[in-house]
Design a protein around this motif. Sequence first.
Motif: not given
Length: 371
Positions: A92-113
């Motif tokens: 969960f501590a990586n949520n902010a980092s992942l979400t930021q990059v995911a929004k920068e790259n809307p055409d790529l797939a991401f997963g958060l545990v």
Amino acid sequence: MKKLSKTALTLSLLTLTGLAAAQSGIRVGMAYDAGGKFDKSFNQSAYEGSQRAVKTGGVSVKDFEPSDPSQTVQGIRGFAQDGFDLTVAVGFANNASLTQVAKENPDLAFGLVDDVSDAKNVQSMTFKEEEGSYLVGYLAALNSSTGVLGFLGGMDIPLIHKFEAGYIAGAKAANSKIQIISQYVGTTPDAWNNPGKAKEISASMKAKGADIVFAAAGASGKGLQDYVKQQQCLKAAQLPKGVTFKTDNFKNVPKSASYTASCAGSTRPMFFIGVDSNQNYLGDFDSKPGTLNHGLTSMMKRVDNAVYTLVQDVKADKFKGGQRVFGLKEGGVGYAIDQYNKALIPSSQVAKVEAIKAKIISGTIKVPSDR
């Protein structure tokens, strides 16, 4: 030799390109939480899920283990800039980092545990930790010699409250008179990596009569394991007022030479319950699985199953963003029986737990997710 037409040559090149892409498969980036991919727990389970996907073919994985949490966003962004098909952030501590990059790259797939992102191209994988904790709490209450159990949490947050709530509910379902002592290591991220404090808490719980302690505390859980290894048992003469030995379930289980020497007289063994991965083997203090193991069981949080499923979905072009929940029904949580603890938990107890498990899956038993 027949000369290919320009059209035929173009089609042949396209076919070869397609074959090369198919052979190279998808690329997956794994960004781990504090503790690293070989933490014998949460991160390692995620790692094992990614490696299972590699073994099925058509998948390559690159790992990123930050030495400092501030580096995580750089690692995740690096995967995105290289065009990785899927990037998974563990914890969960990586949520902010992942979400930021995911929004920068809307055409790529991401997963958060372990947390929920508001980015549409992130699959957020969460777990019903309370369901697995209910089962190990039930087992703990069936096997406690004193009628006193411990719950040792890491950081005092809602996620760990789910473990605690399920554990307490399961224990009380098995024995309405059971006592449960709960304590947390702390309120900051440091609570995940403070085995010294966890060891102190373990000692205070033993002093109150707890003979089985469940730790959901990350690397701090090693403090409990070390304490159990040091103590091995509770002695009748040292029990607090009002606490007595009520059962002797492990009387006939062979003991190690160290246990026999340190725990002569009126004593009962002390146990820990592992978390996330199967940590039963960590209770084998004499490297002899046939003697009494001090890991009663483990509450398995199948992060490996969740990661593997996500990778396979991306591979099959079936990726979907949004929250995905893994409970007993989905194979997301459970308890561990293996060569290390099979002598501790008889088949009659396994049958009881499996019946409870079926009732939880069917909805007959509702497990609380908060204290």
